[in-house]
Design an enzyme around this catalytic site. Structure first.
Site, PDB file in Angstrom:
ATOM      1  N   ASP A 221       0.844   6.879   5.885  1.00  0.00           N
ATOM      2  CA  ASP A 221       1.327   6.960   4.522  1.00  0.00           C
ATOM      3  C   ASP A 221       2.362   5.945   4.017  1.00  0.00           C
ATOM      4  O   ASP A 221       2.045   5.409   2.739  1.00  0.00           O
ATOM      5  CB  ASP A 221       1.969   8.401   4.146  1.00  0.00           C
ATOM      6  CG  ASP A 221       2.228   8.568   2.708  1.00  0.00           C
ATOM      7  OD1 ASP A 221       1.397   8.474   1.681  1.00  0.00           O
ATOM      8  OD2 ASP A 221       3.351   8.768   2.290  1.00  0.00           O
ATOM      9  N   LYS A 225       1.870   2.428   1.325  1.00  0.00           N
ATOM     10  CA  LYS A 225       2.709   2.178   0.221  1.00  0.00           C
ATOM     11  C   LYS A 225       3.396   0.727   0.533  1.00  0.00           C
ATOM     12  O   LYS A 225       3.262   0.028  -0.661  1.00  0.00           O
ATOM     13  CB  LYS A 225       3.741   3.233   0.226  1.00  0.00           C
ATOM     14  CG  LYS A 225       3.264   4.799  -0.203  1.00  0.00           C
ATOM     15  CD  LYS A 225       4.190   5.602   0.011  1.00  0.00           C
ATOM     16  CE  LYS A 225       3.691   7.081  -0.417  1.00  0.00           C
ATOM     17  NZ  LYS A 225       4.585   8.029  -0.089  1.00  0.00           N
TER      18      LYS A 225
END
Length: 369
Positions: A221, A225
């Site tokens: 995750d 980003k």
């Protein structure tokens, strides 16, 4: 906003974020939007004349709709609106690769795209380039503020920094609400404390982790980003950088927290039952950090100067903002630039949750109005 024709909004994905977005959108006085289309994973509600109004029972109407979910059919319906000179925005609230793959086509047809879905901007580089190309060719815009930091102003801040000629020296931050909670609880500067596995279990019970905690502990995750931010710097910067070309988020140097012996365990329950076997290893890291007067934080770094994009566990002094300013599942991002130096620009706040994520999406919609 009222001087412009209203924007016809189609929402794909009506789960937690999607439902909250609908509620927020319908609460705007003198709204610049016509909400006319909703799509769940199984049904679609589409009526450009009978608009969805504040107070309406849209959930029942969507459930009762005879039309099955069909993104190809929806695309054709939206094309007809564009042909009628209507302004169209499609909001993707899913986390679907298949939906993200449609962005170039949608932008190419003149639909504006707004989304918290990270897949189109952190996956294969070819898809990202197609998104940029389609937007440039038609003038349709895409906004994805909520892909990093939920409702925090991270992406727009970065775009303004680089577009205005500022040089990014480094971006570092705690980008995962899950990792933030885990290490805020686990590493406080003291040599001891609750076990790592117990905190991960509590985080799962609170809904901070994915059903399978390994999907958080692998760091993917955060890598997604960082890929998004790195690509923004490369695409919008007025000066060259040393950043590597990231073929996808898998190109990010990511230090997973999954013990090698637990890789590939199929369920979250089995994973959590085995995780205590490795508590002593995590406790040792905490003790070592404490001895140095530091805490452990899972941090992401984009470093255009040294050409690095990496995510992993790092140690920070107990006086550092990453140690003193975080609570719960907060995110904190520090922008070190030529203009913001030696003191960085800091963006901090709730980095997860339906309300703030929906706010980030709605804020992007308002940029179109």
């Amino acid at each position: 906003m009222s001087a412009q024709p209203k924007i016809h909004v189609s929402i794909v994905g009506v789960g937690l974020v999607g439902s909250e977005l609908i509620n927020q959108l319908l609460s705007i006085p003198d709204s610049p939007f016509n909400l006319f289309s909703l799509s769940s994973s199984s049904r679609t509600l589409f009526n450009k004349s009978n608009l969805i109004q504040p107070g309406s029972d849209w959930k029942s109407a969507l459930k009762a709709s005879p039309d099955k979910a069909d993104l190809a059919a929806l695309t054709q319906q939206l094309k007809q609106l564009v042909a009628e000179n209507k302004r169209v925005a499609i909001v993707d609230n899913t986390s679907s690769d298949q939906v993200a793959a449609l962005y170039p086509e949608w932008l190419g047809q003149g639909f504006n795209v707004v989304t918290p879905n990270k897949k189109g901007f952190s996956g294969e580089l070819s898809l990202y380039n197609d998104i940029l190309k389609a937007s440039k060719e038609t003038g349709a815009r895409f906004y994805n503020e909520a892909t990093v930091g939920a409702g925090l102003p991270v992406i727009n801040t970065l775009k303004e920094l680089v577009a205005s000629g500022d040089k990014v020296l480094k971006i570092e931050g705690v980008f995962s609400g899950t990792m933030s909670y885990i290490f805020n609880e686990f590493s406080t500067g003291k040599p001891d404390g609750p076990s790592f596995s117990s905190i991960v279990s509590i985080a799962r019970e609170k809904g901070y982790t994915e059903p399978h905690p390994a999907d958080d502990l692998n760091g993917f995750d955060v890598a997604r980003k960082l890929t998004i931010l790195s690509r923004i710097i490369s695409a919008f910067s007025t000066a060259p950088t040393n950043l590597p070309t990231l073929d996808s988020f898998r190109s990010v140097q990511t230090a997973s927290l999954i013990p090698p012996a637990l890789e590939g365990i199929p369920t979250g329950d089995i994973f959590l039952s085995r995780l205590p076997e490795f508590d002593s290893e995590f406790a040792k890291l905490r003790t070592e950090a404490s001895t140095e007067g530091k805490v452990l934080r899972f941090v992401g770094v984009v470093d255009p100067v040294n050409g690095q994009v990496k995510a992993g566990l790092e140690k920070y002094p107990v006086t550092h903002p990453f140690a003193t300013s975080l609570g719960g599942s907060d995110n904190i991002i520090m922008f070190h630039t030529e203009r913001y130096s030696p003191r960085p620009l800091i963006v901090q706040g709730a980095g997860a949750g339906a309300a703030v994520t929906a706010m980030g999406v709605l804020g992007d919609l308002l940029k179109l109005a």
